[in-house]
Each structure stands twice: as C-alpha cells, then as structure tokens.
Design a protein around this motif. Structure first.
Motif, PDB file in Angstrom:
ATOM      1  N   ALA A 570       0.836  -1.204   0.000  1.00 26.31           N
ATOM      2  CA  ALA A 570       0.000   0.000   0.000  1.00 26.31           C
ATOM      3  C   ALA A 570       0.872   1.255   0.000  1.00 26.31           C
ATOM      4  CB  ALA A 570      -0.941  -0.015   1.200  1.00 26.31           C
ATOM      5  N   GLU A 571       1.932   1.251   0.794  1.00 27.85           N
ATOM      6  CA  GLU A 571       2.838   2.396   0.825  1.00 27.85           C
ATOM      7  C   GLU A 571       3.458   2.635  -0.547  1.00 27.85           C
ATOM      8  OE1 GLU A 571       3.888   4.457   3.270  1.00 27.85           O
ATOM      9  OE2 GLU A 571       2.675   3.664   4.912  1.00 27.85           O
ATOM     10  N   GLU A 572       3.917   1.562  -1.171  1.00 29.16           N
ATOM     11  CA  GLU A 572       4.591   1.677  -2.463  1.00 29.16           C
ATOM     12  C   GLU A 572       3.652   2.194  -3.545  1.00 29.16           C
ATOM     13  OE1 GLU A 572       6.777  -1.261  -5.729  1.00 29.16           O
ATOM     14  OE2 GLU A 572       6.266  -2.002  -3.725  1.00 29.16           O
ATOM     15  N   VAL A 573       2.450   1.624  -3.623  1.00 27.59           N
ATOM     16  CA  VAL A 573       1.518   2.007  -4.685  1.00 27.59           C
ATOM     17  C   VAL A 573       1.012   3.434  -4.485  1.00 27.59           C
ATOM     18  CG1 VAL A 573      -0.742   1.504  -5.679  1.00 27.59           C
ATOM     19  CG2 VAL A 573       0.841  -0.344  -5.177  1.00 27.59           C
ATOM     20  N   MET A 574       0.748   3.810  -3.244  1.00 23.76           N
ATOM     21  CA  MET A 574       0.283   5.180  -3.011  1.00 23.76           C
ATOM     22  C   MET A 574       1.320   6.202  -3.449  1.00 23.76           C
ATOM     23  SD  MET A 574      -1.946   5.126   0.550  1.00 23.76           S
ATOM     24  CE  MET A 574      -0.637   4.436   1.543  1.00 23.76           C
ATOM     25  N   LYS A 575       2.608   5.868  -3.284  1.00 25.36           N
ATOM     26  CA  LYS A 575       3.647   6.781  -3.749  1.00 25.36           C
ATOM     27  C   LYS A 575       3.733   6.783  -5.276  1.00 25.36           C
ATOM     28  CE  LYS A 575       6.467   6.309   0.430  1.00 25.36           C
ATOM     29  NZ  LYS A 575       7.740   5.788   0.988  1.00 25.36           N
ATOM     30  N   GLN A 576       3.633   5.613  -5.895  1.00 22.38           N
ATOM     31  CA  GLN A 576       3.722   5.524  -7.356  1.00 22.38           C
ATOM     32  C   GLN A 576       2.564   6.244  -8.040  1.00 22.38           C
ATOM     33  OE1 GLN A 576       3.932   1.269  -7.998  1.00 22.38           O
ATOM     34  NE2 GLN A 576       6.143   1.371  -8.379  1.00 22.38           N
ATOM     35  N   LEU A 577       1.367   6.148  -7.484  1.00 22.82           N
ATOM     36  CA  LEU A 577       0.174   6.710  -8.124  1.00 22.82           C
ATOM     37  C   LEU A 577      -0.239   8.046  -7.528  1.00 22.82           C
ATOM     38  CD1 LEU A 577      -1.953   3.440  -8.449  1.00 22.82           C
ATOM     39  CD2 LEU A 577      -0.530   4.551 -10.185  1.00 22.82           C
ATOM     40  N   ASP A 578       0.644   8.644  -6.710  1.00 23.91           N
ATOM     41  CA  ASP A 578       0.377   9.966  -6.131  1.00 23.91           C
ATOM     42  C   ASP A 578      -0.929   9.967  -5.322  1.00 23.91           C
ATOM     43  OD1 ASP A 578       0.897  12.610  -5.553  1.00 23.91           O
ATOM     44  OD2 ASP A 578      -0.115  13.374  -7.341  1.00 23.91           O
ATOM     45  N   LEU A 579      -1.086   8.942  -4.498  1.00 21.75           N
ATOM     46  CA  LEU A 579      -2.277   8.835  -3.641  1.00 21.75           C
ATOM     47  C   LEU A 579      -1.919   8.903  -2.161  1.00 21.75           C
ATOM     48  CD1 LEU A 579      -4.197   5.943  -5.456  1.00 21.75           C
ATOM     49  CD2 LEU A 579      -4.809   8.368  -5.449  1.00 21.75           C
ATOM     50  N   TYR A 580      -0.656   9.143  -1.851  1.00 23.30           N
ATOM     51  CA  TYR A 580      -0.228   9.091  -0.455  1.00 23.30           C
ATOM     52  C   TYR A 580      -0.933  10.146   0.391  1.00 23.30           C
ATOM     53  CZ  TYR A 580       2.907   7.721   3.288  1.00 23.30           C
ATOM     54  OH  TYR A 580       3.405   7.217   4.454  1.00 23.30           O
ATOM     55  N   SER A 581      -1.137  11.324  -0.175  1.00 22.00           N
ATOM     56  CA  SER A 581      -1.795  12.391   0.590  1.00 22.00           C
ATOM     57  C   SER A 581      -3.291  12.139   0.756  1.00 22.00           C
ATOM     58  CB  SER A 581      -1.587  13.741  -0.106  1.00 22.00           C
ATOM     59  OG  SER A 581      -2.133  13.716  -1.416  1.00 22.00           O
ATOM     60  N   LYS A 582      -3.811  11.148   0.033  1.00 25.54           N
ATOM     61  CA  LYS A 582      -5.256  10.848   0.107  1.00 25.54           C
ATOM     62  C   LYS A 582      -5.509   9.498   0.784  1.00 25.54           C
ATOM     63  CE  LYS A 582      -5.807  14.379  -2.752  1.00 25.54           C
ATOM     64  NZ  LYS A 582      -4.404  14.622  -3.125  1.00 25.54           N
ATOM     65  N   GLU A 583      -4.553   9.005   1.567  1.00 32.22           N
ATOM     66  CA  GLU A 583      -4.663   7.639   2.104  1.00 32.22           C
ATOM     67  C   GLU A 583      -5.863   7.446   3.012  1.00 32.22           C
ATOM     68  OE1 GLU A 583      -1.742   6.361   4.910  1.00 32.22           O
ATOM     69  OE2 GLU A 583      -1.124   8.410   5.377  1.00 32.22           O
ATOM     70  N   THR A 584      -6.360   8.494   3.643  1.00 36.26           N
ATOM     71  CA  THR A 584      -7.508   8.355   4.549  1.00 36.26           C
ATOM     72  C   THR A 584      -8.828   8.746   3.884  1.00 36.26           C
ATOM     73  OG1 THR A 584      -7.147  10.593   5.414  1.00 36.26           O
ATOM     74  CG2 THR A 584      -6.061   8.773   6.570  1.00 36.26           C
ATOM     75  N   TRP A 585      -8.794   9.027   2.589  1.00 39.83           N
ATOM     76  CA  TRP A 585     -10.015   9.449   1.886  1.00 39.83           C
ATOM     77  C   TRP A 585     -10.840   8.221   1.490  1.00 39.83           C
ATOM     78  CZ3 TRP A 585      -9.540  14.180  -1.853  1.00 39.83           C
ATOM     79  CH2 TRP A 585      -8.980  15.258  -1.159  1.00 39.83           C
ATOM     80  N   THR A 586     -12.141   8.392   1.535  1.00 38.71           N
ATOM     81  CA  THR A 586     -13.058   7.383   1.008  1.00 38.71           C
ATOM     82  C   THR A 586     -13.428   7.756  -0.429  1.00 38.71           C
ATOM     83  OG1 THR A 586     -14.903   8.595   2.003  1.00 38.71           O
ATOM     84  CG2 THR A 586     -13.998   6.757   3.261  1.00 38.71           C
ATOM     85  N   PRO A 587     -13.937   6.825  -1.231  1.00 40.59           N
ATOM     86  CA  PRO A 587     -14.197   7.107  -2.649  1.00 40.59           C
ATOM     87  C   PRO A 587     -15.082   8.314  -2.912  1.00 40.59           C
ATOM     88  CG  PRO A 587     -14.294   4.751  -2.276  1.00 40.59           C
ATOM     89  CD  PRO A 587     -14.124   5.387  -0.925  1.00 40.59           C
ATOM     90  N   GLU A 588     -16.031   8.609  -2.028  1.00 39.85           N
ATOM     91  CA  GLU A 588     -16.942   9.718  -2.298  1.00 39.85           C
ATOM     92  C   GLU A 588     -16.229  11.065  -2.311  1.00 39.85           C
ATOM     93  OE1 GLU A 588     -18.390  10.272   2.359  1.00 39.85           O
ATOM     94  OE2 GLU A 588     -19.837   9.754   0.808  1.00 39.85           O
ATOM     95  N   LYS A 589     -15.048  11.159  -1.711  1.00 42.07           N
ATOM     96  CA  LYS A 589     -14.315  12.424  -1.666  1.00 42.07           C
ATOM     97  C   LYS A 589     -13.341  12.581  -2.823  1.00 42.07           C
ATOM     98  CE  LYS A 589     -14.366  12.393   3.416  1.00 42.07           C
ATOM     99  NZ  LYS A 589     -13.509  12.393   4.636  1.00 42.07           N
ATOM    100  N   MET A 590     -13.193  11.551  -3.657  1.00 45.14           N
ATOM    101  CA  MET A 590     -12.147  11.545  -4.668  1.00 45.14           C
ATOM    102  C   MET A 590     -12.708  11.855  -6.045  1.00 45.14           C
ATOM    103  SD  MET A 590     -10.264   8.110  -3.238  1.00 45.14           S
ATOM    104  CE  MET A 590      -8.885   8.191  -4.362  1.00 45.14           C
ATOM    105  N   SER A 591     -11.865  12.464  -6.875  1.00 46.89           N
ATOM    106  CA  SER A 591     -12.236  12.754  -8.254  1.00 46.89           C
ATOM    107  C   SER A 591     -12.173  11.480  -9.085  1.00 46.89           C
ATOM    108  CB  SER A 591     -11.296  13.801  -8.837  1.00 46.89           C
ATOM    109  OG  SER A 591      -9.974  13.281  -8.946  1.00 46.89           O
TER     110      SER A 591
END
Length: 761
Positions: A570-591
């Motif tokens: 999870a750490e690796e993929v969030m960094k690769q896909l630029d999702l690390y700052s959104k790790e606590t977001w649920t889908p309804e908050k995401m574009s």
C-alpha cells in the motif's frame, strides 16, 4: 451499517417501557389502598397481646398500637347505632380494630386466632384470618400488610428469634368483571404494540440489505471481490454478520421490555424468539433481493416485498388441528413468530410463565379452536426458515446473476459435471484463427517459442434487444494471448472490447465457445482461477466505506498476502500513483482520476498472473497516464496483460501485440510495427510555404523523388505527403532544401505514420 439501522429496534421499544407506568397507575387507582400502614387499636389488653403488638410495630416501623377497653369493642363494631361522644371520637381517630381471641392466657397458644375489622367512610369490613378467602378481591393492601406483620411477629416470638421465618409472595386475583375487562384491554394493547414494533423495526435493515446486495451485484463489486479470492459464501456471511448487531439489539431490548412489563417468561427464551425472528426477516431480504436486476426503485420494491411477506400470516389462520398442519403452516413467513408471541402472553396471563420446563406446552388456541405451535416448535421452524432461505439464495446466485456473473441452468444441480471436477482441456487442436480473407495481411504469425496464457475458441456473445433483434457483441472469434506480453485491444465504441474482457475474467457468460486460462476452462474451473486473474473494470467498483489504504490492503490480503506485506505494498503504490496524501479518503471524496488510479492499484495487488485492464487510463491527465505506462512496462515479461484503450499512442507505446475489433469480429492481430508495414505506411512529410503554395511545382518535385508520394492533407499554407518506406529520405530532403527558395518553402517536417492512422484505415 448505519446508526439508524442499529438503534431503530431500541427507539421503537422505549415507548413500551412507558406503557408499564401507565398500566401500573391504572391498577393502583383501581385496586389498591394507600401503601401506608393503617392506624389500628386492639383488644384485649393483656401481657401477651402487648408483647405481640410491640413486635408488630417493629415489623411495620410504626408506633405501637393502642389497646381499647373491652367494653368498647362491641360498640365499635355496631356502626349503625348512636354512640357516646367518647366512642365517636375513638371511631373517627382509628382505621380499624384487631380482636385477639385466644391471647388471654399465660402462654402463647400453638395457633393464633384473630379478627381484623377495617373501616371505610361507608361501612365496616370484617376480615377474619383464615385460609380460604371467598372474596379475595376485597382485600386491600392495608389488610395484607397488617396480616403479614401479625403472623410473622407471632412466629418470631414462638420461635424465640428476630429473623424473618415467613416469606410471602402476594399476587392479585381478580374476579371483578370490569377489572378483568380492563386487564384484557391493557394486555391486548401491549400485545399489538409489540407486534407493531416487531413489524416496523426490521424494515430499515430489510431495505438496506436488498439495496446493498443489488448495488454489489449490479456494479460488479461482488464479482471483483470473488476474483480477489472471496467466495460467494464468504460475501453472503459478511452481509449476515453485518446484520447481527441490530438483531442482537432487538433480542436484548425485547427481553428487557418483557421483564419490565411483568411478562412471565425466561429472558433467554424471549431474547431467542425475537432474535430468530429478526434473522428470518434478514434471510427473506437475501432471497427477495433477486426480484430485480437493477438498483432502480430498490427501496420501493423492498418495502412492497416486506409487506408481502406478512400477507400469508395475516390472511391465513396459522393454527392447525394436526402436527403436520402446524409444520406446513410454520413454513409461512412470520407464522412461527406469531405462535411465539401468543404463547408467552397467554402463559403469562394464566400465571404459568414460560421457561424451559414449559416451552413445549401449548397454552393458546385460535378462534377456530386450532392449535398454536409451541415455543420450541416456533424456534425450530424459524431456524429451518433461515436455512432454507440461504440455500435458496445460493441457488438464485448461480441461476439468476445480475449484470456480471456466469449464469448456470436452472437444473445445474442435476448435471453430472457440477459434482465432478472437470479435467484440464488441451486446446491446441481446437483453436483456429478465423478471419476475413480481405484482412489476412493484418494477422501476424505467433512468435516462436511462445507460451500461451489465454486461448479463446469460437467465442460468441449474443444479446436480444427489446424489439427481438439479435446483436452479437462478440461474433465467433478465436485468438491466443501469450505469457509475459502486453496485448492491447482497440476498436470503436461498441466493438466488443469490454465484453471480451469481462468474458475472459468470468464476469459474463458467453453464449457459446470457450475461454482457457493456462489450460483451465473459465466456465468450469472458475474457482481455481480466481487468484490468478485480476481485473480493472471500465467503471470504478470500490467499497464506499473503505479508505485508499484500506482498499489496497484489503485486496492484497484477499489474494493471500500477509498484513505486513499488504502494508508495504500500500505504501509503495500510493507513492507511485500519487495517492499518499489521500490515504484516509473514502471514494466519495475523490475525483474520477483519483478513483481510476486507486482502481488500477487494487488490480495490481497480489500475485495475479493475468491482468485484465478495461480502459485503465480513461479520464486521467497526461502525467498520471505516463505513470501507469511506466508501471505496466515494468510488468512486461513477468505478467500477462490484456488491456483495452481508445488512445492509439498508448497502444503504440505499450503493446507487444494489438488486437483490433470491429462489430465483434477481429480485424487485426499483430505487433504495431507489423500493422504499419501491412498498410504500406512509411513517412509523413509536411511542407509549409510563406505564401499560398504552388501545388503543381511541389507535387512535381515530390513525385520526382518518390513516385508513390500522395498528398494526404492540405491546410492553408501546409501540404502533407505520405511517402513509401522505400523512398530515400536523405535524397528527398536534400532536393527540397535545394528548391526551398524556388518553391517559397518556410519549413519542412518529417514523421512516421501513427497507430491512429492505422486504426482509421
């Protein structure tokens, strides 16, 4: 599960607790005297009576009663005669008289005889201490308090102890017709109030389960979860466990309310009755969720379905004169619960109560004289209903899937192949690439040596429209995909790309033909292939309650990874896909772009050998697309990737082989370079002039150097020519440079033919 779903049973049961206070007030006003001890006098005045009255006053925590002269006893009881002033004053100051009949000796007798005379404003009531009372409804609480105090005090003196040796339980026995009518009315109100609460409380849970199950199946999230390693049984049990808290709340709350309302029943039995009923309602919701295949009007449909489950029990008398009839009627929805609630109320009114020694008894009969099932039979039938509903859910899951899922025939349980593990099929001799001879040049021979990963044999998927017309999304195609390669499927909208990927993944059942993954048929060996295949669907199918990190860890662990490995991934993929700052977001908050990146990251979880990506970069910005391209290129040679796209530059960069679909038919299947050569594509030369170009002179120079040169486009002062690959480009460019001033050329550009141009041709 929401807070409302959890606490709805408790909110509905709370008003019934207030009902207890109302009934208690009515009974107190109708039957009971003030709870204070009456002011009495006694006679005769002897040493023994004084000693006994002293002990009585200690028991009642009141001052000692006073004696009266013996001569006034007879006057006190003749209330209709005119009395002296002394007698009137005494009569008005006391509430009654106790006459001891055998305490005039030196020793206490073995048996005590006494009479209590209580008075009210209208008449004097004489109540004698005896065993059999003819009019127990006339006994007030005051009399019972005095009687208990005298009896217990006499026993203490006789036994020479201060301990209470007499324990008395008092129960009101009413023979008054008006009081009985009042009691029955209150009992009926309580009975129907509990029925109403039991009817209303599960509605929200019933609706939510139907809605969640329809959403999971319609959006494909259940199929995605199954491909990640979750079985249908596991998913079903997760929904069931999600319904446990409100069921427990209903059972515990109902048991407490029954105790507060003085319903004589074992708390565990009342808890079990309401808990089982709530679970049967949940089980009905699982079955009835298959009424519709869409999520439209699910709430309205679920409400009507819930009401429909109550109709048989309301319209049909659920009692029977035989045990067989009871068992058959016990299969009707809610019928066993109606038995249960009738039995506990009737048993409580009879003073028997319900416990494990009486739970098999039948205390209630219906108006027609038919028997009502016992509480034990009620529990057995409710448990049987739950099992039958979940077996029916399993059956409907296989024969009536939603948009996604492989449909089995209705008689699949009778098929021999369902119970036997199928053998691996060798498909080398079965497959034959079918193609239109006119497009034969766009098919390339497979590389040697190459290991097949996926084989498609005579695959066809047919749909029928509302008008009865037949549409072939995939029309009798065969193809082979090779291990470690990235194969890109291209085609116009509606060409069959998503259908083909869904069939390979096992999310759709083909009309005919076969798909083999590593030699295993996807129809018969789907369970064995689940963890070997991962799919990124065209529409985002994510859990609404999970965060970004939780999604990635969930899919990793479902595919067999440990908690530590899932966290690292999870750490690796969030960094690769630029999702690390959104790790606590649920889908309804995401574009949409963030959701696509998360969906792609979930697909990479685990060790799936085959990745099926349906337009994975749709809706992403250029930078995000490049990041996904880099990840996919690192997978080349390690995993087999089959993806669809509308971006021709993406296909040109990523594809080892490109498969082109047109109206469900394969039109090309080769490497990008092979396809470019197959259409004779070479180079593109663009010439821009300072003024309007002299078309004749420029065409003459181009054809002099490349006889096959064709003018493909003209935009204001720019001419675009397509040059065959055999042309000597160095000589052509030198010639154009020499004629730059003559032809008034401002700039010259050169490039190769793109996949977009190949696609258009």
């Amino acid at each position: 599960m929401t807070i409302l779903e959890l606490f709805t049973p408790l909110f509905l049961l709370l008003p019934l607790i207030g009902f207890r206070n109302v009934t208690t007030t009515i009974q107190d006003n109708a039957l009971r005297s003030p709870p204070t001890a009456p002011h009495l006098v006694y006679t005769p005045n002897t040493e023994l009576t004084s000693r006994l009255i002293e002990k009585v006053s200690d028991t009642l925590y009141i001052p000692p009663y006073e004696p009266i002269p013996d001569k006034m006893e007879h006057s006190y009881m003749r209330s209709h005669e005119i009395k002296s002033e002394e007698e009137l004053n005494l009569l008005q100051s006391v509430d009654g008289l106790v006459v001891f009949e055998n305490l005039d000796g030196e020793y206490l007798p073995d048996y005590l005889n006494y009479t209590i005379h209580l008075r009210n404003p209208h008449h004097l009531t004489v109540m004698t201490r005896r065993r059999d009372y003819e009019h127990l409804d006339e006994l007030s609480e005051s009399f019972l308090r005095v009687q208990w105090a005298i009896d217990s005090s006499f026993i203490k003196i006789k036994a020479n102890t201060d301990e209470d040796l007499q324990n008395i339980t008092m129960k009101e026995l009413r023979s008054n017709v008006h009081q009985l009518a009042l009691d029955r009315t209150l009992s009926d109100i309580l009975f129907f109030s509990l029925i109403a609460v039991t009817f209303i409380a599960p509605i929200f849970s019933f609706t939510q389960i139907m809605l969640r199950m329809n959403e999971d199946k319609t959006t494909g999230i259940q199929e995605i979860s199954e491909m990640a390693g979750a079985s249908s049984l596991m998913i079903c049990l997760s929904q069931l466990v999600n319904s446990f808290p409100p069921s427990l709340m209903m059972g515990v709350g109902s048991s407490i309310v029954c105790q507060l309302l003085d319903i004589e029943a074992n708390p565990f039995i009342t808890f079990t009755g309401w808990f089982l009923h709530y679970m049967t309602v949940i089980a009905f919701a699982f079955v009835l969720s298959y009424i519709t295949k869409t999520i439209w009007y699910t709430v309205s449909i679920s409400m009507l379905a819930y009401l429909a489950t109550w109709f048989p029990a309301i319209i049909i008398e659920v009692g029977s004169f035989t045990i067989i009839g009871l068992i058959l009627k016990g299969l009707l929805p809610h019928a066993p619960f109606i038995w249960f609630i009738h039995q506990i109320f009737v048993a409580s009114e009879l003073g028997v109560g319900i416990d494990f020694s009486t739970w098999s008894g039948e205390f209630h009969r219906f108006d027609d004289g038919s028997r009502s099932g016992s509480i034990r039979l009620s529990f057995i039938m409710q448990f049987l209903q739950i099992i039958m509903c979940f077996l029916l859910t399993f059956y409907l899951e296989l024969v009536r899937p939603r948009k996604f899922g492989i449909q089995r025939p209705w008689h699949f349980l009778c098929q021999k192949g369902y119970w036997e593990k199928p053998q691996m099929t060798e498909c080398d001799n079965l497959m034959k690439i079918n193609q239109d001879p006119a497009y034969e040049k766009f098919f390339q021979q497979p590389p040697e040596p190459a290991i097949q990963a996926v084989d498609i044999v005579n695959l066809q998927k047919m749909y029928r429209t509302n008008t009865g017309a037949t549409i072939y999304a995939v029309d009798n195609i065969s193809a082979r995909f090779y291990e470690g390669e990235i194969t890109v499927i291209i085609g116009h909208n509606g060409a069959g790309k998503s259908t083909l990927i869904s069939i390979i993944a096992g999310m759709l059942r083909q009309t005919s033909g076969n798909v083999y993954i590593n030699g295993l048929d996807t129809l018969t060996r789907q369970v064995d292939l689940r963890r070997k295949v991962a799919i990124c669907p065209q529409s985002n199918t994510l859990y609404p309650d999970l965060t970004v990190r939780e999604h990635l860890m969930f899919f990793c662990m479902m595919r067999g990874d440990s908690m530590e490995k899932a966290q690292d991934y999870a750490e690796e993929v969030m960094k690769q896909l630029d999702l690390y700052s959104k790790e606590t977001w649920t889908p309804e908050k995401m574009s949409h772009g963030m959701l696509r990146r998360l969906q792609f990251g979930c697909t990479l979880c685990g060790e799936a050998n085959l990745l099926l990506l349906d337009e994975p970069t749709s809706g992403l910005d250029v930078e995000a697309r490049r990041e996904i391209w880099d990840i996919l290129l690192t997978l080349r040679g390690h995993r087999t990737v089959i993806m669809s796209t509308h971006y021709m530059d993406e296909a040109d960069i990523l594809a080892d082989r490109i498969l082109g679909l047109h109206s469900g038919i394969i039109r090309c299947y080769a490497t990008p370079e092979y396809l470019k050569k197959a259409i004779g594509a070479g180079f593109r030369v663009s010439i821009t002039t300072r003024q309007l170009p002299d078309l004749h002179k420029i065409c003459s120079v181009m054809r002099e150097m490349s006889p096959d040169a064709e003018l493909s486009d003209k935009i204001l002062r720019t001419l675009v020519y397509e040059i065959s690959p055999a042309t000597d480009m160095e000589c052509l460019l030198n010639k154009l440079e020499a004629c730059r001033s003559k032809l008034d050329i401002e700039s010259i550009g050169i490039g190769t033919v793109t996949m977009e141009e190949v696609f258009m041709k």
